[in-house]
Design an enzyme around this catalytic site. Structure first.
Site, mmCIF file in Angstrom:
data_model
loop_
_atom_site.group_PDB
_atom_site.id
_atom_site.type_symbol
_atom_site.label_atom_id
_atom_site.label_comp_id
_atom_site.label_asym_id
_atom_site.label_seq_id
_atom_site.Cartn_x
_atom_site.Cartn_y
_atom_site.Cartn_z
ATOM 1 N NE ARG A 41 -4.012 -1.981 0.406
ATOM 2 C CZ ARG A 41 -4.998 -2.120 1.302
ATOM 3 N NH1 ARG A 41 -5.120 -1.259 2.284
ATOM 4 N NH2 ARG A 41 -5.826 -3.126 1.223
ATOM 5 C CG HIS B 248 -1.250 -1.096 6.729
ATOM 6 N ND1 HIS B 248 -2.573 -0.940 7.056
ATOM 7 C CD2 HIS B 248 -1.107 -0.594 5.477
ATOM 8 C CE1 HIS B 248 -3.220 -0.362 6.040
ATOM 9 N NE2 HIS B 248 -2.348 -0.156 5.068
ATOM 10 C CB CYS C 231 -7.416 0.793 11.643
ATOM 11 S SG CYS C 231 -6.099 -0.375 11.338
#
Lengths: 937, 284
Positions: free
Chosen positions: B144, B172, B273
C-alpha cells in the site's frame, strides 16, 4: 612506496649538503620531517619576529631551559591538546593583532634578530635532535597505539632549530605538482639559496576568515604557518575556549568544502589566493547543554541559524518559527510592542523561504518568551535544534554500487545513508570495523549481523577521489572525536604507508569536556549582533540595517568589514587583555591542574558523606574520582593490524540497497598518482582507518550504540536505582615537578559491570563494552556477584533487592572479593531507603593518615532540572605523588516521572566523560523513595 | 509548547468515522474469513468511540459513514497527523482514495492543523504504514505504501528522520506493531515482525524499549497520553488474545482498557486504524 622512497633520497642528499647535523633523519619520515622543519621554522620565526625587542633577548634563554627536558622525551606523553596549548602560549605573541598593523617594521625586526638566535640555537638543537630522534625511533618500533606518543613527534620537531632559508614565492605554484616533485623542488631551491642568504625575511600572507556573525577577521600569517596558528588566532579573537568543536573551512572549486588541517601548513592545503576561510562548527555537540560556556553555545547558535537559513538543516514550519522566536529573544530581548513594530522581524531571516505567515508565528512565539535572558534563549534554541534529525549530519553525495544517487551522512553516532530524504540505512560506529577509500570509492567494513558469519564490506562511489578522501577524513575525525577518549596516532605500520596517514589530531570530545570543565573564568562578555546595534546607536552612529542584514545573508560569504567591526575588535581585545592581567585563563586549563597553580581552597563542599540521609524522594550519588600521579613505567600496547584480506560478499539485512562489492587485496601500485591534483593532502589514493583496533582501551564505553536489541520491558513500574555501571579508567602519569612536564598515559584498567535484580538492566551497556573483545559473552548478573575478566582487574558492582525488606544497606568492596551485606529491618513503610557503596580496591590514598600537602581545592555547583551536581576538586602532593581528587555529589530530585536509572546512569556517564582519565573509585548511591501504591492508576 | 516532544504528545482530539454497512461485503481484506456481523461491529466501534469520548474525555469528531466507501471507518490510513501538520495521504488501494475527502480535510482544518495534500500520482501511502515514535518516523514499504509516498511524508515532517522498513508478510507496518508508551514499541512475535523491529533498531539513533506481544494482531494497541490520566493503553481484550493480554497487564504505569475488535479484524482492522489522534489544543 614510490613516493616515500623518492623523497627520502632527495632529502638525504639535501641534508648532507646543507647541514651535516640534520642528516640523521629517519628514512620513512623524511618527507614529513622536512615539512616539519619548515613548520618548526615557522614557529621559530614567529616567536622572534613578533616578540618585542626587549623580550626577544630572553626568548632564546627560556628555550634553552625548555628544550633539554623535551629532549628527554617526557613531553612525548603530553596529551596533544596540552602540548599545543603550550607551544601556542610560547610561540603566539599576545600583541599579534597590534603588530599586524605595522607589517613592514615587523619584518625588519625579524631580520635583525634572527641571525643571532639562529647562531645560538643551532648547536644545541642539533645535539638534542640526535637524542630526540633516537627516542622517537625506539618509540615507533612498537606499534604504538597510544595517542600520547603523537605529541612526542611534534615536540621533537619543535626543537629542530635548523634554519633553512625561505622559499621563494614561486614555490606555491610548484606545489600543484605531485608530492615527490614538490620535495625535490624544495631541496633544490634550498641548496641554491642557502649560501647567499643568511638574514631572514619573513613573508607573510594575508588570511581572511569569515566569522559566524558575518564579520570578517583578517590577519597576516607567516607563509609557512600551520593551520593551528590561524585557528588559534581566530579563537583568541573570538574569546572562545571550547574551540575543539570548531574548525576552519576553505572552498575548492567554489562548492567543495575542506577542513583546514591544523597540523599541516596552510599553504600546502589551500591553493589559491587570497587565503579565505570560514569559521564553522566542525563537530556538533549532541548535547549542547553540556558545553561549559554560553559564548560557545552562542557560536553554535549562529552556526545553526546559518545551517537553517541555507537549508542544510531542514525544519518544519513550526520549528522555523520556534527557533526564530528564540533568536529574536536572544537578539532583541523581550517583545516590546512599542519598539517592535510590524517590521522589526523582517530584518531577520529564519528560514530559506520565509513567509509572512511564518513571521507572524515568530512574533506570536516571541511574545511568550518574556523574561528569558539571551543565554537562556540560546539554550532553548539549541535544545530544540539538537533534536532535528539532520542536526550535525555532514552530507556527502555518493552513488551506491548500482549507480543510484544517495547521500552519506556522517554524524556523532555513525554513518547514515539517505536516498531522497529517506533514511535507508545506518551504520553506528560500533558496527563499523574499517573505513577506507581507494580512488573514488569509499568502503566501510561492518560487523556481521546477527546470525551472519562474515564481515561485509560496502562500497560507495564518490564523485571523485578527493571527495572520497574528504568523506573518509570526516569519518575518521568524527569517529575519533565522538567515540575515542584520546586521538589515535597516525599509524606507521606498513599497511598504511601506502595510503593516507591522516588521523584526527585534535582533542576528542572527552578531552575537550575534561578541559572545559576546568575553565575558570567569569563568563566572558560578548556581543550578540543586536547588542552591537544598540551600542552603536548609543554612539550616535546610525542604527544599522547592515548589521541585521548579516542575518539575512548569513550564508553568503562576504559581509564586508566596516568601521563597526573595528569597534568589535577593540572590545574583544579588551576582553583579552583582561585575561592577560595575571588571571590564570591564559594558561591552558589543564595546566592549571597539573601545575597545581590554583591557590587557596575556596570551599569545603560536601563530599563522600552521602550516607547521611537526604530528604525523602531524593537520590544522592556521590562519585569519588581520583587521579593518581605516580612515577610509573611507560606502558605500550602493540596493535595488531587487521590483515586486509579478500572480502566476502554478504547481503545486509534491513533493506540495504547498496550491493556489497568484492574487494581484492590492496595493490601497492595504487599509489602511483593518476591525478595532477595539487595539495599533498589530497593526492593520496587510498586510506584506511580501523575504528576499533585499539578499542579496548580508548573507546568511550558507556555509549549505548551497538547493541541493537531493545530492552524488553517487564512491567513498566517505577524503577528503583539498583545498579551503577562504572568504567574504571586508570591513569598513570609521570610528573617531574621541576619542569612542569607531565607525562600522561591513560588506559583502561578494569571494567565494572553492573547487576540488577530486574530483567531490565544495564546488561546492554555491559555487553556493548565487551563486545569488542568477546562479542558472544552473555552476562548473567541477576542478583549474584559475578566477575567478568576484562583487561586487568574487574570491578563489579552488584546488588540485589530482596523482595521483603524495605530498608537495606548494601556494601560491596571487591578489594578482597568479599561482600558484606548488612540488612536491618526498620519499621518504615512509607519510604524506601537504599545505600549502595562501591569502592575500588586500589585506592587507599585518602583513607591513609598522611593527608599530604594540599595544593588547591575548589568547589563547583551546577544545577539542571532534576539534578544538582556539586563538584569538589582537591589537589594534594604526597611523597612526590601529586593527586587530584574530584568528588561529585549529585542529587537527583524528582517524582516518579523521572527515570532515576537513567538520571543516575547519565550522571555517572557525565562524570566519566568529564574525567576520562580518572578512575571512579567510589560510588555511593543513597536512595529514598516513597513507596508508590500499586493499585494507583 | 515545544514542538519536538520526547514522546507521543498529550492527546486532546480524535477524528473517527462511522462504519457503513458495505463494510460487511465490500471491504478489502487480505484473506477470506468469516462474515462481518454488522450490528456487532457497530457495537464494538461505538464502544471504542465511547471510551475515547467519555472515559478519556477526548473531543471526538465523528465523520458520517459513506456507503460507497466500505473501508472508510479506517480513518488512520487517510491522514497522518503530527504536531501542527496533517498530511492527507494517497492510499495504496485505488478504491480507498476517495476516503480522503473534503470532509476529512475540513475536519482537520477545523482543528487548526496545517493540512498538506499528497498530490503526486506516483505516490501511495497508507497511514497504517506510518509509525511515529515521538522521535522519528518509520514507514513501512508495503503493498500500500511506496518510496515516493514515504518521501513526501519526509518532506512534510522535516524535523524528523524518516526511515523505511520493508513489510512483506503483512498488510501494514502497524499490522504487527505500535507504540505502547513514550519510548515503548509493542511488537508481534512473528518472524516478519521481529525482522522489522531489527531494521527499525538499526536505523534509529535512539533505543526503544520493546514489549513483545505473542500475537501480531494484538501488538497493535492504541496509546494515549492524556492530561490528568497519564499513560492510557487500549489493547485487545483477553477474550480475543489471552496470552497477549497478559503481557499488557504487566504494564503497571498504564491505565489499561481492553477493547474487543473481533468484527473489524475480519477486514484487517486494528485498534489504531479507527481513529486519528490530534494533540492540539483547540484554541491554538
Amino acid at each position: 612506496m614510490t613516493t616515500e622512497v623518492g623523497s627520502e633520497a632527495e632529502v638525504k642528499k639535501e641534508a648532507e649538503k646543507l647541514e651535516p647535523d640534520t642528516a640523521k633523519e629517519k628514512p620513512e619520515e623524511a618527507s614529513e620531517s622536512l615539512e616539519n622543519q619548515k613548520t618548526e621554522e615557522t614557529e621559530e620565526t614567529q616567536d622572534s619576529s613578533s616578540s618585542p625587542v626587549p623580550t626577544s633577548q630572553s626568548s632564546p634563554t627560556s628555550r634553552k631551559e625548555r628544550d633539554p627536558s623535551e629532549g628527554k622525551g617526557i613531553s612525548r606523553f603530553l596529551p596533544p591538546w596540552l602540548k599545543k596549548q603550550k607551544s601556542y602560549s610560547i610561540a603566539e605573541p599576545k600583541d599579534e593583532a597590534k603588530k599586524k598593523a605595522e607589517g613592514d617594521e615587523h619584518v625588519e625586526e625579524c631580520e635583525r634578530q634572527l641571525p643571532e638566535e639562529v647562531a645560538e640555537l643551532k648547536g644545541e638543537a642539533a645535539a638534542e635532535n640526535h637524542q630526540t630522534k633516537t627516542d622517537d625511533k625506539e618509540e615507533e618500533k612498537h606499534s604504538v597505539s597510544s595517542a600520547e606518543t603523537q605529541p612526542a613527534k611534534e615536540d621533537s620537531k619543535e626543537i629542530e632549530v635548523e634554519k633553512v632559508t625561505e622559499e621563494p614565492e614561486e614555490k606555491l605554484e610548484e606545489e600543484t605538482g605531485k608530492r615527490e616533485t614538490k620535495e625535490v623542488q624544495t631541496t633544490e631551491i634550498k641548496m641554491e639559496k642557502a649560501p647567499q642568504k643568511a638574514p631572514k625575511k619573513i613573508k607573510t600572507v594575508q588570511c581572511k576568515v569569515m566569522l559566524l556573525d558575518g564579520t570578517e577577521y583578517s590577519c597576516d600569517l607567516e607563509k609557512r604557518a600551520k593551520g593551528q596558528v590561524l585557528f588559534d588566532r581566530v579563537c583568541e579573537h573570538l574569546n572562545l575556549l571550547e574551540k575543539d568543536y570548531f574548525g576552519l573551512l576553505f572552498y575548492e572549486n567554489s562548492d567543495q568544502k575542506n577542513w583546514l588541517d591544523s597540523s599541516k601548513e596552510i599553504k600546502r592545503q589551500i591553493r589559491n589566493f587570497p587565503w579565505l576561510f570560514t569559521f564553522h562548527v566542525k563537530f556538533y555537540p549532541p548535547d549542547p547543554s553540556q558545553l561549559t560556556e554560553d559564548i560557545t553555545r552562542y557560536f553554535l547558535c549562529l552556526q545553526l541559524r546559518q545551517d537553517i537559513v541555507s537549508g542544510r538543516l531542514p525544519c518544519s514550519f513550526v520549528t522555523h518559527a520556534l527557533l526564530g522566536s528564540y533568536t529574536l529573544q536572544a537578539e532583541l530581548g523581550d517583545y516590546d510592542p512599542e519598539e517592535h513594530n510590524s517590521d522589526y522581524i523582517s530584518e531577520f531571516q529564519f528560514a530559506p523561504n520565509q513567509t509572512k505567515e511564518m513571521e507572524d508565528k515568530v512574533v506570536e512565539l516571541h511574545k511568550t518568551h518574556r523574561g528569558l535572558t539571551p543565554a537562556q534563549a540560546d539554550s532553548q534554541f539549541l535544545e530544540n535544534a539538537k533534536r532535528l534529525s539532520m542536526y550535525g549530519v555532514d552530507l556527502h553525495h555518493a552513488k551506491d554500487s548500482e549507480g543510484v544517487d544517495i547521500m552519506l551522512g556522517v554524524c556523532a553516532n555513525g554513518l547514515l545513508i539517505y536516498k531522497d530524504r529517506l533514511r535507508i540505512n545506518r551504520f553506528a560506529w560500533p558496527k563499523i570495523l574499517k573505513i577506507s577509500y581507494k580512488r573514488s570509492n569509499f568502503y566501510i567494513k561492518v560487523r556481521p549481523a546477527e546470525l551472519e558469519q562474515f564481515e561485509s564490506t560496502i562500497g560507495f562511489k564518490l564523485p571523485n577521489h578527493r571527495a572520497a578522501k574528504r568523506l573518509w577524513k570526516v569519518c575518521v575525525e568524527h569517529h575519533t572525536f565522538f567515540r575515542l577518549i584520546s586521538p589515535e596516532q597516525p599509524a606507521k605500520g606498513k599497511f598504511l604507508t601506502l595510503g593516507s596517514k591522516f588521523r584526527y589530531s585534535g582533542r576528542t570530545q572527552a578531552q575537550t569536556r575534561q578541559a572545559s570543565n576546568l575553565i575558570d573564568r567569569p563568563a566572558p562578555y560578548f556581543e550578540r549582533t543586536s547588542s552591537k546595534r544598540i551600542s552603536r546607536s548609543l554612539d550616535g552612529a546610525p542604527v544599522g540595517i547592515t548589521d541585521q542584514s548579516l542575518l539575512r545573508d548569513l550564508s553568503a560569504t562576504a559581509a564586508g568589514p566596516t568601521g563597526d567591526e573595528a569597534a568589535v575588535l577593540a572590545k574583544l581585545k579588551n576582553g583579552e587583555s583582561r585575561e592577560e592581567d595575571g588571571s590564570p585563563i591564559k594558561s591552558p586549563p589543564l595546566e592549571l591542574t597539573q601545575d597545581g597553580k590554583k591557590v587557596g581552597p575556596r570551599a569545603e563542599g560536601p563530599c563522600s558523606g552521602a550516607r547521611d540521609a537526604d530528604k525523602s524522594s531524593h537520590e544522592t550519588l556521590s562519585v569519588v574520582e581520583e587521579k593518581k600521579r605516580a612515577e610509573v613505567g611507560i606502558e605500550e600496547t602493540v596493535v595488531i593490524n587487521e590483515i586486509n584480506e579478500g572480502k566476502i560478499q554478504v547481503a545486509i539485512d534491513g533493506g540495504e540497497p547498496c550491493k556489497v562489492e568484492q574487494l581484492s587485496k590492496k595493490d601497492s601500485s595504487s599509489t602511483s598518482s593518476e591525478s595532477s591534483s595539487s595539495s599533498e593532502s589530497e593526492d593520496e589514493e587510498v586510506g584506511e582507518y580501523q575504528p576499533y583496533h585499539r578499542v579496548t582501551e580508548d573507546v568511550i564505553r558507556e555509549e549505548k550504540e551497538g547493541n541493537e536489541d531493545a530492552k524488553e520491558v517487564e512491567g513498566y513500574t517505577a524503577k528503583v536505582v539498583q545498579c551503577v555501571e562504572s568504567v574504571i579508567e586508570g591513569s598513570k602519569e609521570k610528573v617531574s615537578i621541576g619542569h612542569a612536564q607531565v607525562a600522561e598515559e591513560s588506559l583502561v584498567e578494569g571494567n565494572a559491570v553492573s547487576g540488577t535484580p530486574e530483567e531490565k538492566s544495564f546488561t546492554e551497556e555491559a555487553k556493548q563494552d565487551l563486545r569488542e573483545e568477546r562479542e558472544e559473552e552473555q552476562l548473567k548478573i541477576n542478583g549474584d556477584l559475578s566477575h567478568i575478566g576484562i583487561d586487568v582487574k574487574p570491578q563489579i558492582i552488584c546488588c540485589s533487592e530482596p523482595p521483603v525488606v524495605k530498608t537495606e544497606m548494601v556494601t560491596i568492596s571487591d578489594a578482597t572479593q568479599r561482600t558484606e551485606i548488612s540488612t536491618k529491618e526498620v519499621p518504615i513503610v512509607q519510604t524506601e531507603t537504599k545505600t549502595i557503596t562501591y569502592e575500588s580496591p586500589q585506592l587507599d590514598g585518602s583513607a591513609g593518615g598522611d593527608a599530604g600537602v594540599l595544593l588547591s581545592a575548589q568547589t563547583i555547583t551546577s544545577e539542571s532540572v532534576s539534578t544538582t551536581t556539586t563538584t569538589h576538586i582537591t589537589k594534594t602532593v604526597k611523597g612526590g605523588v601529586s593527586e587530584t581528587r574530584i568528588e561529585k555529589r549529585i542529587v537527583i530530585t524528582g517524582d516518579a516521572d523521572i527515570d532515576h536509572d537513567q538520571a543516575l546512569a547519565q550522571a555517572i556517564k557525565e562524570a566519566k566523560e568529564q574525567h576520562p582519565d580518572m578512575s571512579v573509585t567510589r560510588v555511593v548511591v543513597h536512595k529514598e523513595t516513597e513507596l508508590a501504591e500499586e493499585d494507583e492508576g | 509548547e515545544h514542538c519536538l516532544g520526547p514522546g507521543p504528545m498529550a492527546t486532546f482530539h480524535a477524528v473517527v468515522r462511522a462504519l457503513p454497512e458495505s463494510v460487511c461485503q465490500q471491504a478489502l481484506r487480505v484473506e477470506k474469513g468469516g462474515a462481518v456481523d454488522f450490528a456487532r461491529a457497530e457495537r464494538e466501534h461505538q464502544l471504542y468511540v465511547g471510551v475515547l469520548r467519555h472515559k478519556l474525555g477526548l473531543q471526538v469528531l465523528e465523520l458520517p459513514a459513506d456507503e460507497s466507501l466500505p473501508d472508510c471507518v479506517f480513518v488512520e490510513d487517510a491522514a497522518v497527523v503530527c504536531e501542527e501538520t496533517a498530511l492527507l495521504t494517497r492510499p495504496g488501494a485505488p478504491s480507498r482514495r476517495k476516503e480522503v475527502t473534503e470532509a476529512m480535510k475540513i475536519a482537520l482544518e477545523s482543528l487548526n492543523l496545517n493540512v498538506v495534500e499528497m498530490t503526486d500520482e506516483n505516490a501511495t501511502l497508507d497511514g497504517g504504514d506510518v509509525l511515529f515514535t515521538g522521535r522519528e518516523f518509520f514507514v513501512g514499504l508495503s503493498k500500500r505504501t511506496n518510496q515516493r509516498g514515504a518521501e513526501i511524508l519526509a518532506d512534510t515532517f522535516k524535523d524528523y528522520a524518516v526511515s523505511t522498513v520493508p513489510v512483506h508478510d503483512s498488510l501494514h507496518l502497524k499490522s504487527f506493531c505500535s507504540m505502547a508508551g513514550p519510548n515503548l514499541i509493542a511488537i508481534g512475535s512473528s518472524e516478519g515482525a521481529q525482522k522489522a523491529l531489527k531494521t527499525m533498531q538499526q536505523m534509529s539513533d535512539h533505543r526503544y524499549d520493546k514489549l513483545t506481544i505473542p500475537d501480531d494482531a494484538a501488538a497493535n494497541c492504541l496509546y494515549l497520553n492524556i492530561p490528568n490520566k497519564g499513560h492510557v493503553l487500549l489493547h485487545r481484550a483477553p477474550e480475543e488474545y489471552p496470552e497477549s493480554a497478559k503481557v499488557f497487564e504487566k504494564l503497571k504505569d498504564h491505565m489499561l482498557i481492553p477493547i474487543a475488535n473481533i468484527e473489524l479484524q475480519k477486514v484487517d482492522g486494528a485498534l489504531t486504524c479507527c481513529c486519528i489522534l490530534i494533540n492540539k489544543t483547540s484554541e491554538l
